[in-house]
Design an enzyme around this catalytic site. Sequence first.
Site, mmCIF file in Angstrom:
data_model
loop_
_atom_site.group_PDB
_atom_site.id
_atom_site.type_symbol
_atom_site.label_atom_id
_atom_site.label_comp_id
_atom_site.label_asym_id
_atom_site.label_seq_id
_atom_site.Cartn_x
_atom_site.Cartn_y
_atom_site.Cartn_z
ATOM 1 N N GLU A 27 -8.620 29.297 51.553
ATOM 2 C CA GLU A 27 -7.624 29.420 52.288
ATOM 3 C C GLU A 27 -7.526 29.628 53.657
ATOM 4 O O GLU A 27 -8.733 30.098 54.139
ATOM 5 C CB GLU A 27 -6.929 30.708 51.692
ATOM 6 C CG GLU A 27 -5.602 31.165 52.195
ATOM 7 C CD GLU A 27 -4.899 32.221 51.474
ATOM 8 O OE1 GLU A 27 -3.729 32.249 51.918
ATOM 9 O OE2 GLU A 27 -5.328 32.841 50.760
ATOM 10 N N ASN A 72 -1.226 32.790 49.942
ATOM 11 C CA ASN A 72 -0.123 33.080 50.978
ATOM 12 C C ASN A 72 0.355 32.197 51.974
ATOM 13 O O ASN A 72 1.294 32.080 52.308
ATOM 14 C CB ASN A 72 -0.198 34.715 51.257
ATOM 15 C CG ASN A 72 -0.104 35.660 49.914
ATOM 16 O OD1 ASN A 72 -0.229 35.149 48.721
ATOM 17 N ND2 ASN A 72 -0.524 36.960 50.264
ATOM 18 N N ASN A 172 3.008 29.164 45.717
ATOM 19 C CA ASN A 172 2.009 30.352 45.435
ATOM 20 C C ASN A 172 2.668 31.537 45.374
ATOM 21 O O ASN A 172 3.623 31.946 46.303
ATOM 22 C CB ASN A 172 1.142 30.287 46.482
ATOM 23 C CG ASN A 172 0.126 31.167 46.520
ATOM 24 O OD1 ASN A 172 -1.015 31.515 45.806
ATOM 25 N ND2 ASN A 172 0.316 32.557 47.198
ATOM 26 N N GLU A 173 2.238 32.431 44.135
ATOM 27 C CA GLU A 173 3.101 33.848 44.000
ATOM 28 C C GLU A 173 4.369 33.931 44.616
ATOM 29 O O GLU A 173 4.577 35.052 45.212
ATOM 30 C CB GLU A 173 1.929 34.631 44.843
ATOM 31 C CG GLU A 173 0.659 34.619 44.251
ATOM 32 C CD GLU A 173 -0.202 35.623 45.059
ATOM 33 O OE1 GLU A 173 0.105 36.422 45.687
ATOM 34 O OE2 GLU A 173 -1.429 36.074 44.348
ATOM 35 N N TYR A 244 -6.819 40.446 40.109
ATOM 36 C CA TYR A 244 -8.002 40.949 41.136
ATOM 37 C C TYR A 244 -8.185 42.170 40.309
ATOM 38 O O TYR A 244 -7.278 43.024 40.024
ATOM 39 C CB TYR A 244 -7.557 41.074 42.343
ATOM 40 C CG TYR A 244 -7.349 39.632 43.221
ATOM 41 C CD1 TYR A 244 -8.593 39.148 43.685
ATOM 42 C CD2 TYR A 244 -6.281 39.116 43.309
ATOM 43 C CE1 TYR A 244 -8.361 37.800 44.141
ATOM 44 C CE2 TYR A 244 -6.113 37.849 43.839
ATOM 45 C CZ TYR A 244 -7.113 37.343 44.407
ATOM 46 O OH TYR A 244 -6.829 36.136 44.925
ATOM 47 N N GLU A 292 -6.464 32.152 40.826
ATOM 48 C CA GLU A 292 -7.020 33.221 41.448
ATOM 49 C C GLU A 292 -7.656 34.173 40.563
ATOM 50 O O GLU A 292 -6.688 34.797 39.822
ATOM 51 C CB GLU A 292 -6.013 33.865 42.564
ATOM 52 C CG GLU A 292 -5.437 32.627 43.747
ATOM 53 C CD GLU A 292 -4.676 33.470 44.658
ATOM 54 O OE1 GLU A 292 -5.019 34.627 44.893
ATOM 55 O OE2 GLU A 292 -3.815 32.798 45.295
ATOM 56 N N GLN A 353 -12.486 34.153 46.994
ATOM 57 C CA GLN A 353 -12.562 32.894 47.771
ATOM 58 C C GLN A 353 -13.905 32.362 47.640
ATOM 59 O O GLN A 353 -14.785 32.877 47.226
ATOM 60 C CB GLN A 353 -11.651 32.824 48.998
ATOM 61 C CG GLN A 353 -10.145 33.049 49.132
ATOM 62 C CD GLN A 353 -9.580 33.177 50.308
ATOM 63 O OE1 GLN A 353 -10.205 32.577 51.360
ATOM 64 N NE2 GLN A 353 -8.437 33.911 50.496
#
Length: 506
Positions: A27, A72, A172-173, A244, A292, A353
């Site tokens: 990213e 993001n 994304n999200e 996460y 992720e 990442q």
Amino acid sequence: MLSASFRLDPAFTVAPVSRRTFGSFVEHMGRCVYTGIYEPAHSTADADGFRQDVLALTRELGVSLVRYPGGNFVSGYRWEDGIGPVSERPTRRDLAWHCLETNEVGVDEFVKWAGKAGVEVMYALNLGTRGVQEALDVHEYLNQPDTTRLAELRRLNGADKPYGIKLFCLGNELDGPWQTGHKTAQEYGRLAAETARALRSAEPDLELVAVGSSSSAMATFATWESEVLEHTYDAVDFISAHAYYDPSDGDVGSFLASAVDMDHFVHSVVATADSVGARLKSKKRIMVSFDEWNVWRQADFASGASAANPDEWAVAPRVIEDEYDVTDAVVVGSLLISLLRHSDRVTAACLAQLVNVIAPIRSEAGGPAWRQTTFHPFAITSRLARGQVLRVEPSGPTYETAKYGDVPMVDAVATHDAEAGEVSVFVVNRNQGEPVTLSVPLGFGARTFEITEAWTLTDGDLSASNTVDAPDRVVPVATEGVTVEDEILRLELPPVSWSAIRLAAR
């Protein structure tokens, strides 16, 4: 001494190992791109400005797939800013990470890097501030073989042949209020369905990922998946999952059992997707893209972010450069066990990442690159996991956790490559104070096996880490005392450890 066991039988399979399980994520965030994969002034940089030391570590890590350009970041990204002469590219504010993006690296550069690294590209589309037309435009630029305007522009920018990217994330999200262009499930579902159908009109065999929940702790979890898939079920192939795991609260027992939560996350998403499919009377099965996942000290990030100067906009600032220790590596190894265990439905995954930003690889500008502790279980699992995933049901002691209740001390998965005559076993001991003796009967009939390699990652100091000054402080070591006698694999699992064993038929 504590003991545990499980039996391996080639008749009890889950699914083939998907190479896409060993994906990662680049990213435009912090120093992942700039001074991470790209640093033209570095002593190892090639003619395109890519750090060859980082490229070598990426290959060693065994990464198969890389998601790009966010994250993001992508929800406010204008892909056109990153093409054409670098000197003419605009610098933009990145609202996601409160920094400046120079656009020195864009999609052409990244696809070139991916070719050098030998990885497949998973391209994420901006459905935050943009929509159907912009998705069609970037797809035309990337994949159109004919003489259309954007295909000709790609050729002008140096890529005569189309890139042939097959896997696209539809945003994304967007369930998260922090996301630029945050939407309700209904709003996003309609947009994702429209975008998916338009893309399939351009290229029918694309593989498309709808945005799932950014965490199973979201208030909208499962409801979001259900409503999004009501719109998109027939138009997409995957629903995404993000997770996460944070050790900041000091609850080591629960942290070591993080894979219990990942298992529950996958089960919940699969049940929700299958429920929608049943209501729609569809024979199709939606897969999960766990694109992720990682260990992340989010409490440290939150405290740092709140103290940041809102008037400062820096280029490639240091952001969430967590230094991983032994316990973190054991948890990463256990999360890989969970992903492999669900290979019948999780067929793509991305460790987030790749470099510097909560990453298995660290680098310094003008300096060295090195392996974090978490690098090792990923690299070894990626190398050894081949063939079919075998169903494993460990029996043994349990312990109580504050977050997940009673959990097994030992967790494991195995793979069987029948053609090569090899079996690989991956196992963790979550016990913080005692070793566990493991016995594994090998139910392969007349075939007999010998150990070809065995590794264990552990340390007497669980807070030990790898740094620029001590890059090999924590490394896997050859497992001591592992044997195969009477077709039973036996070994001792040290406290808080991850182990991998490869067996070959004699």
